[in-house]
Design a protein around this motif. Structure first.
Motif, PDB file in Angstrom:
ATOM      1  N   UNK A 156       0.807  -1.211   0.000  1.00 44.88           N
ATOM      2  CA  UNK A 156       0.000   0.000   0.000  1.00 44.88           C
ATOM      3  C   UNK A 156       0.837   1.255   0.000  1.00 44.88           C
ATOM      4  N   UNK A 157       2.051   1.175   0.533  1.00 44.64           N
ATOM      5  CA  UNK A 157       2.933   2.343   0.553  1.00 44.64           C
ATOM      6  C   UNK A 157       3.321   2.780  -0.854  1.00 44.64           C
ATOM      7  N   UNK A 158       3.335   1.843  -1.791  1.00 41.31           N
ATOM      8  CA  UNK A 158       3.685   2.169  -3.161  1.00 41.31           C
ATOM      9  C   UNK A 158       2.449   2.501  -3.998  1.00 41.31           C
ATOM     10  N   UNK A 159       1.294   2.011  -3.579  1.00 39.61           N
ATOM     11  CA  UNK A 159       0.071   2.212  -4.348  1.00 39.61           C
ATOM     12  C   UNK A 159      -0.499   3.615  -4.144  1.00 39.61           C
ATOM     13  N   UNK A 160      -0.329   4.193  -2.959  1.00 41.23           N
ATOM     14  CA  UNK A 160      -0.915   5.502  -2.660  1.00 41.23           C
ATOM     15  C   UNK A 160      -0.433   6.592  -3.619  1.00 41.23           C
ATOM     16  N   UNK A 161       0.869   6.739  -3.875  1.00 39.03           N
ATOM     17  CA  UNK A 161       1.279   7.777  -4.840  1.00 39.03           C
ATOM     18  C   UNK A 161       0.721   7.548  -6.239  1.00 39.03           C
ATOM     19  N   UNK A 162       0.598   6.305  -6.638  1.00 39.98           N
ATOM     20  CA  UNK A 162       0.033   6.001  -7.959  1.00 39.98           C
ATOM     21  C   UNK A 162      -1.431   6.424  -8.006  1.00 39.98           C
ATOM     22  N   UNK A 163      -2.179   6.150  -6.935  1.00 39.71           N
ATOM     23  CA  UNK A 163      -3.585   6.552  -6.882  1.00 39.71           C
ATOM     24  C   UNK A 163      -3.728   8.064  -6.901  1.00 39.71           C
ATOM     25  N   UNK A 164      -2.851   8.770  -6.213  1.00 38.07           N
ATOM     26  CA  UNK A 164      -2.901  10.234  -6.213  1.00 38.07           C
ATOM     27  C   UNK A 164      -2.670  10.780  -7.620  1.00 38.07           C
ATOM     28  N   UNK A 165      -1.655  10.284  -8.288  1.00 45.66           N
ATOM     29  CA  UNK A 165      -1.366  10.748  -9.647  1.00 45.66           C
ATOM     30  C   UNK A 165      -2.513  10.413 -10.600  1.00 45.66           C
ATOM     31  N   UNK A 166      -3.116   9.260 -10.426  1.00 39.96           N
ATOM     32  CA  UNK A 166      -4.260   8.879 -11.249  1.00 39.96           C
ATOM     33  C   UNK A 166      -5.434   9.819 -11.016  1.00 39.96           C
ATOM     34  N   UNK A 167      -5.690  10.186  -9.758  1.00 38.14           N
ATOM     35  CA  UNK A 167      -6.785  11.109  -9.444  1.00 38.14           C
ATOM     36  C   UNK A 167      -6.552  12.469 -10.088  1.00 38.14           C
ATOM     37  N   UNK A 168      -5.321  12.934 -10.073  1.00 36.60           N
ATOM     38  CA  UNK A 168      -5.010  14.225 -10.699  1.00 36.60           C
ATOM     39  C   UNK A 168      -5.243  14.144 -12.209  1.00 36.60           C
ATOM     40  N   UNK A 169      -4.855  13.036 -12.816  1.00 41.56           N
ATOM     41  CA  UNK A 169      -5.085  12.874 -14.255  1.00 41.56           C
ATOM     42  C   UNK A 169      -6.571  12.755 -14.575  1.00 41.56           C
ATOM     43  N   UNK A 170      -7.342  12.131 -13.693  1.00 43.53           N
ATOM     44  CA  UNK A 170      -8.777  11.979 -13.929  1.00 43.53           C
ATOM     45  C   UNK A 170      -9.522  13.310 -13.849  1.00 43.53           C
ATOM     46  N   UNK A 171      -8.928  14.302 -13.212  1.00 46.07           N
ATOM     47  CA  UNK A 171      -9.560  15.613 -13.165  1.00 46.07           C
ATOM     48  C   UNK A 171      -9.711  16.211 -14.572  1.00 46.07           C
ATOM     49  N   UNK A 172      -8.864  15.800 -15.470  1.00 48.92           N
ATOM     50  CA  UNK A 172      -8.910  16.334 -16.831  1.00 48.92           C
ATOM     51  C   UNK A 172      -9.929  15.616 -17.707  1.00 48.92           C
ATOM     52  N   UNK A 173     -10.489  14.512 -17.233  1.00 53.32           N
ATOM     53  CA  UNK A 173     -11.479  13.753 -17.994  1.00 53.32           C
ATOM     54  C   UNK A 173     -12.865  14.285 -17.659  1.00 53.32           C
ATOM     55  N   UNK A 174     -13.659  14.605 -18.671  1.00 55.93           N
ATOM     56  CA  UNK A 174     -14.978  15.204 -18.444  1.00 55.93           C
ATOM     57  C   UNK A 174     -15.939  14.237 -17.751  1.00 55.93           C
ATOM     58  N   UNK A 175     -15.755  12.937 -17.905  1.00 55.71           N
ATOM     59  CA  UNK A 175     -16.664  11.959 -17.308  1.00 55.71           C
ATOM     60  C   UNK A 175     -16.356  11.711 -15.828  1.00 55.71           C
ATOM     61  N   UNK A 176     -15.107  11.797 -15.460  1.00 60.09           N
ATOM     62  CA  UNK A 176     -14.734  11.531 -14.067  1.00 60.09           C
ATOM     63  C   UNK A 176     -14.557  12.804 -13.241  1.00 60.09           C
ATOM     64  N   UNK A 177     -14.613  13.955 -13.888  1.00 61.74           N
ATOM     65  CA  UNK A 177     -14.421  15.214 -13.165  1.00 61.74           C
ATOM     66  C   UNK A 177     -15.425  15.403 -12.024  1.00 61.74           C
TER      67      UNK A 177
END
Length: 107
Positions: free
Chosen positions: A13-34
């Motif tokens: 989980x220590x390695x998964x959290x940064x990946x999830x954060x970066x994914x959430x930031x990228x999803x902000x740019x998607x109109x469906x997941x915003x």
């Protein structure tokens, strides 16, 4: 052993959290997941846990994984003073790496 699996699950989980954060930031740019991500960001702004110091969950704290995690390491907590249960306390713990797991197991 089940204890080894619990430690492996926690450490992954220590390695998964940064990946999830970066994914959430990228999803902000998607109109469906915003809208979903924006709702979560609003929750982060109105959440009182940073002010009160906790968001306690008895169910989460009683998970079997945490008991197995604690049993994997030979850790004991030595109480040196009685603390008022109604008080708020800051626990300072600075070690990096595997040594930090002692605080997670104890508290």
């Amino acid at each position: 052993r089940r204890q080894t699996a619990a430690v492996a699950l926690f450490c992954s989980g220590l390695f998964i959290v940064p990946v999830c954060f970066c994914t959430a930031v990228l999803l902000l740019w998607n109109i469906y997941t915003f809208p979903l991500i924006a709702a979560y960001l609003v929750f982060m702004l109105v959440d009182k846990a940073p002010v009160t110091g906790s968001r306690k969950s008895g169910h989460f704290r009683r998970w079997t994984m945490f008991t197995l995690f604690k049993d994997f390491f030979p850790i004991t907590l030595h109480k040196t003073a009685d603390l008022d249960p109604d008080g708020k306390y800051v626990i300072g713990y600075h070690p990096h790496g595997i040594i930090g797991i002692g605080a997670i197991s104890s508290f």
